[in-house]
Design an enzyme around this catalytic site. Structure first.
Site, PDB file in Angstrom:
ATOM      1  N   CYS A  36       0.794  -1.233   0.000  1.00  0.00           N
ATOM      2  CA  CYS A  36       0.000   0.000   0.000  1.00  0.00           C
ATOM      3  C   CYS A  36       0.828   1.286   0.000  1.00  0.00           C
ATOM      4  O   CYS A  36       0.455   2.253  -0.693  1.00  0.00           O
ATOM      5  CB  CYS A  36      -1.025  -0.009   1.135  1.00  0.00           C
ATOM      6  SG  CYS A  36      -0.480  -0.703   2.685  1.00  0.00           S
ATOM      7  N   ARG A  69       7.425 -10.971   5.314  1.00  0.00           N
ATOM      8  CA  ARG A  69       7.140 -10.887   6.745  1.00  0.00           C
ATOM      9  C   ARG A  69       8.056 -11.862   7.479  1.00  0.00           C
ATOM     10  O   ARG A  69       8.322 -12.962   7.003  1.00  0.00           O
ATOM     11  CB  ARG A  69       5.691 -11.263   7.040  1.00  0.00           C
ATOM     12  CG  ARG A  69       4.661 -10.548   6.169  1.00  0.00           C
ATOM     13  CD  ARG A  69       4.264  -9.200   6.703  1.00  0.00           C
ATOM     14  NE  ARG A  69       3.369  -8.514   5.771  1.00  0.00           N
ATOM     15  CZ  ARG A  69       2.059  -8.713   5.708  1.00  0.00           C
ATOM     16  NH1 ARG A  69       1.496  -9.563   6.556  1.00  0.00           N
ATOM     17  NH2 ARG A  69       1.317  -8.068   4.835  1.00  0.00           N
ATOM     18  N   GLN A  71       0.689 -11.074  -3.041  1.00  0.00           N
ATOM     19  CA  GLN A  71      -0.723 -10.736  -2.859  1.00  0.00           C
ATOM     20  C   GLN A  71      -1.339 -10.308  -4.191  1.00  0.00           C
ATOM     21  O   GLN A  71      -0.684  -9.632  -4.988  1.00  0.00           O
ATOM     22  CB  GLN A  71      -0.870  -9.597  -1.855  1.00  0.00           C
ATOM     23  CG  GLN A  71      -0.435  -9.945  -0.448  1.00  0.00           C
ATOM     24  CD  GLN A  71      -0.527  -8.747   0.481  1.00  0.00           C
ATOM     25  OE1 GLN A  71       0.034  -7.696   0.211  1.00  0.00           O
ATOM     26  NE2 GLN A  71      -1.254  -8.901   1.573  1.00  0.00           N
ATOM     27  N   ASP A 100      -3.021  -7.893  -4.918  1.00  0.00           N
ATOM     28  CA  ASP A 100      -3.319  -6.683  -4.159  1.00  0.00           C
ATOM     29  C   ASP A 100      -3.898  -5.597  -5.057  1.00  0.00           C
ATOM     30  O   ASP A 100      -3.575  -5.519  -6.247  1.00  0.00           O
ATOM     31  CB  ASP A 100      -2.026  -6.174  -3.519  1.00  0.00           C
ATOM     32  CG  ASP A 100      -2.247  -5.608  -2.134  1.00  0.00           C
ATOM     33  OD1 ASP A 100      -3.419  -5.449  -1.752  1.00  0.00           O
ATOM     34  OD2 ASP A 100      -1.255  -5.328  -1.444  1.00  0.00           O
ATOM     35  N   HIS A 160      -5.391  -1.247  -4.558  1.00  0.00           N
ATOM     36  CA  HIS A 160      -5.765  -0.118  -3.718  1.00  0.00           C
ATOM     37  C   HIS A 160      -6.582   0.848  -4.555  1.00  0.00           C
ATOM     38  O   HIS A 160      -6.181   1.225  -5.656  1.00  0.00           O
ATOM     39  CB  HIS A 160      -4.525   0.539  -3.127  1.00  0.00           C
ATOM     40  CG  HIS A 160      -3.788  -0.390  -2.210  1.00  0.00           C
ATOM     41  ND1 HIS A 160      -2.774  -1.211  -2.645  1.00  0.00           N
ATOM     42  CD2 HIS A 160      -3.971  -0.673  -0.898  1.00  0.00           C
ATOM     43  CE1 HIS A 160      -2.346  -1.951  -1.640  1.00  0.00           C
ATOM     44  NE2 HIS A 160      -3.046  -1.650  -0.570  1.00  0.00           N
ATOM     45  N   LYS A 220     -12.211  -3.890   8.364  1.00  0.00           N
ATOM     46  CA  LYS A 220     -12.096  -4.765   7.204  1.00  0.00           C
ATOM     47  C   LYS A 220     -13.234  -5.767   7.158  1.00  0.00           C
ATOM     48  O   LYS A 220     -13.903  -6.026   8.160  1.00  0.00           O
ATOM     49  CB  LYS A 220     -10.759  -5.497   7.225  1.00  0.00           C
ATOM     50  CG  LYS A 220     -10.529  -6.383   8.453  1.00  0.00           C
ATOM     51  CD  LYS A 220      -9.173  -7.074   8.366  1.00  0.00           C
ATOM     52  CE  LYS A 220      -8.928  -7.974   9.568  1.00  0.00           C
ATOM     53  NZ  LYS A 220      -7.687  -8.754   9.437  1.00  0.00           N
ATOM     54  N   HIS A 279      -8.318  -1.066   0.505  1.00  0.00           N
ATOM     55  CA  HIS A 279      -7.382  -2.166   0.249  1.00  0.00           C
ATOM     56  C   HIS A 279      -8.215  -3.418  -0.024  1.00  0.00           C
ATOM     57  O   HIS A 279      -9.164  -3.696   0.713  1.00  0.00           O
ATOM     58  CB  HIS A 279      -6.500  -2.445   1.461  1.00  0.00           C
ATOM     59  CG  HIS A 279      -5.849  -1.242   2.071  1.00  0.00           C
ATOM     60  ND1 HIS A 279      -4.478  -1.091   2.163  1.00  0.00           N
ATOM     61  CD2 HIS A 279      -6.372  -0.126   2.647  1.00  0.00           C
ATOM     62  CE1 HIS A 279      -4.193   0.042   2.768  1.00  0.00           C
ATOM     63  NE2 HIS A 279      -5.322   0.652   3.080  1.00  0.00           N
TER      64      HIS A 279
END
Length: 652
Positions: free
Chosen positions: A346, A375, A393, A395, A397, A480, A526
């Site tokens: 992000c 991570r 991910q 992902d 945004h 979320k 997100h």
């Protein structure tokens, strides 16, 4: 396991099943002590799938010991011992522990209950201290329990492992024995059947057998090597979601795997979540300068975590809060720069949004990336594809006006539903993660949180499935919506997620010009329908037990010859399927046709085309399916046409 102590009120709210399993942990301890009287017990809570007890003793348990422990547990159940609670003073509790009576069958002079003494010290002053006794076993315990041991007869010991006391690596390593229990023998049998099925479906086992992925110690734990066959599955999933993203007006972007520390100081990821991140990468010159100055490791870290006065004042001014504390301010000359393996995509996407001025007419801006993040997970918590240190991910945004939030959330949720429906994951529930009002881990104003949480509630209510609200489960920057999927054998997996964020646009000073010709903050959403490609693929392997639908299968068709007499026609069929874009191989080895079919079946190839002299003469193929069996003889073109439709429609 969480080491946070539960309150007496929380303990009293145990379900009937938890109460049963908690009681079984005491019975298991009783049985172990009858067999090995030197055992020292720490704690034995119920958990989601059963119960365990941590203990220390000279004998090292193995699965070979399970039968005699279970036999002793059954004896204790037949003895119908009563669970009796006794409230005691702190002084009496300490005396019982010092005499070795707590967690024992009798006093054990010279063998005090060290773990119980430690647990007593952790009980807050003024809180009730109690112990429970069943038969000769007495344990420090807040309860609750069932009334009699006779209710605890449907029990099975599952596994033994090592565990540090209180999860602390500096403390003793104990043995942890897991078991499970159910009210009825039928429920226990069903659970054990599910576990056996889960073993067959284990993605780590199937991943090796089907050559989908590998974890190599020379590369590193938790870092996945996608093998060619597994890469096909991943690419097909990306192609699938990519088609849906184009329909919804997303733009594809790419960002680097690392970013400057200031980027993550702005977002709040660093240093507040440094325990779950890889250590910063420090520039060589800066590291050499710190070494020359005689900086300790702690001083280097403080300089990396520090910010300038200007950085703090600007960020705190934007947020209207003491977002960065005064004690993090360092003199400019002491600050050290560095980079971080990105824990999230992000911040990078926020900077992409900021590359050019935006008008309200430009919004929403939808940026999508298959972005790899990193991570730091403890080695003991790593597991196959589902718990890794580097993962990609799906992902995206979205940056939108406040008026557009509801529609954009709905678009995200519809995308998640499309993914789950296409893959046959129709059994799911929805969880709305809200902030914990008593926690200070969240950034942003109460007003922005109220707006975001209300938008999530309203969106979840339109899905047509039940949803729960769970305080404390929000991300630190916003609430979320999570999709929790139940697979074919009843296990639950948290997969797709959608998160609303009023905070990062403020922290990154993102703006757009509104219809009133003044500057406004966008709202950031997100979303990740798969969550991570690794975890999602691991779940899919187990969901399908390796029998992927043909559109996902690494190898879709295998052509099998009965003898070399049909080799020429088999080569023509192979070429025709290649031309159609099919992932196909040919087995014209000297093996008998039964062995060829068996090999293809073991490898879970969806379609097998058997070609003998008769099929070659007729321009046809005998079609077999790995799950449906013999589908009869078909002309080659008919099979190719049917296969093309099945793949394009992504049939299950």
């Amino acid at each position: 396991m969480s080491t946070d102590r539960k309150t007496l009120e929380e303990r009293a709210q145990m379900s009937d099943l938890e109460r049963l399993r908690h009681s079984c942990a005491h019975i298991m301890a009783t049985a172990i002590l009858r067999l090995w009287p030197d055992a020292q017990f720490a704690y034995g809570p119920p958990v989601e799938s059963g119960f365990y007890y941590d203990f220390e003793m000279k004998h090292r348990l193995t699965p070979d010991d399970f039968a005699k422990i279970e036999a002793e547990m059954k004896k204790i159940a037949k003895e119908n011992q009563k669970f009796e609670k006794r409230v005691i003073s702190r002084e009496e509790a300490v005396t019982l522990a010092e005499n070795g009576r707590l967690g024992g069958l009798a006093e054990r002079p010279g063998n005090p209950s060290q773990f119980k003494l430690d647990l007593i010290a952790k009980i807050p002053e003024g809180e009730e201290i109690s112990c429970y006794q069943n038969g000769e076993f007495l344990d420090l315990c807040a309860g609750p329990h069932v009334n009699y041991t006779s209710k605890c007869k449907n029990v099975k010991l599952m596994s033994v492992a090592s565990a540090y006391y209180m999860g602390d690596e500096s403390k003793p390593q104990l043995q942890r024995l897991y078991g499970t229990a159910f009210p009825s023998s039928e429920e226990l049998a069903k659970h054990l059947e599910q576990l056996e099925e889960a073993k067959k479906r284990d993605h780590r086992k199937l991943g090796r057998e089907l050559q989908l992925f590998a974890i190599d110690e020379k590369v590193g734990q938790g870092l996945i090597l996608w093998l060619p066959k597994g890469s096909v599955i991943r690419q097909e999933l990306q192609n699938f979601i990519g088609e849906e993203l184009r329909k919804q007006g997303y733009q594809q972007v790419f960002t680097p795997h690392i970013g400057k520390l200031d980027l993550y100081k702005t977002s709040g990821h660093f240093p507040y979540y440094k325990e779950s991140q890889f250590s910063p990468v420090v520039e060589n010159d800066a590291l050499a300068k710190a070494a020359e100055a005689g900086c300790s490791c702690a001083e280097v870290m403080a300089r990396l975590e520090g910010v300038s006065r200007k950085f703090r004042d600007e960020l705190n001014s934007r947020t209207g809060q003491d977002t960065i504390a005064e004690d993090r301010v360092q003199p400019d000359e002491d600050l050290m720069d560095g980079f971080l393996l990105k824990p999230m995509n992000c911040p990078h996407h926020a900077r992409i949004y900021a590359q050019s001025p935006k008008s309200y007419r430009d919004l929403p801006v939808r940026l999508a990336e298959f972005g790899t993040v990193y991570r730091w997970e403890q080695s003991g918590e790593l597991g196959g594809l589902t718990r890794v240190r580097g993962f990609t991910q799906d992902d995206a945004h979205l940056f939108c006006t406040e008026d557009q939030v509801a529609d954009e959330i709905m678009g995200c949720l519809s995308l998640v539903k499309t993914v789950l429906t296409t893959l046959g994951m129709s059994d799911y529930r929805v969880r709305v993660g809200l902030r914990d009002p008593d926690s200070n881990k969240y950034t942003g104003t109460p007003e922005s949180w109220d707006k975001a949480e209300d938008a999530c509630r309203r969106a979840a209510s339109t899905l047509g499935v039940s949803f729960t609200e769970e305080p404390g489960e929000a991300a630190f920057y916003g609430p979320k919506i999570d999709f929790v999927v139940r697979d074919v054998i009843g296990r639950e997996w948290q997969l797709g997620t959608v998160q609303v964020d009023y905070n990062n646009p403020v922290r990154f000073d993102l703006t757009y010009i509104g219809a009133d010709n003044t500057s406004h903050r966008p709202v950031m959403i997100h979303r990740a329908p798969f969550g991570s490609m690794e975890r999602f693929t691991g779940v899919l392997i187990e969901h399908f037990a390796g029998h992927f639908p043909v559109w996902l299968a690494p190898e879709q068709v295998r052509v099998l010859t009965v003898s070399e007499k049909s080799d020429a026609f088999a080569a023509e069929v192979l070429a025709r399927l290649h031309t159609a874009g099919t992932r196909v191989t040919l087995d014209n080895s000297s093996d008998k046709i039964g062995a060829k079919i068996r090999n293809a079946q073991i490898e879970k190839i969806p379609y097998m085309l058997v070609i003998g002299e008769k099929e070659a003469a007729n321009g046809s193929v005998a079609v077999r399916h790995s799950k449906k069996g013999d589908l009869g003889v078909k002309p080659v073109e008919e099979f190719v046409a049917e296969l093309d439709v099945e793949i394009k429609e992504r049939r299950l």
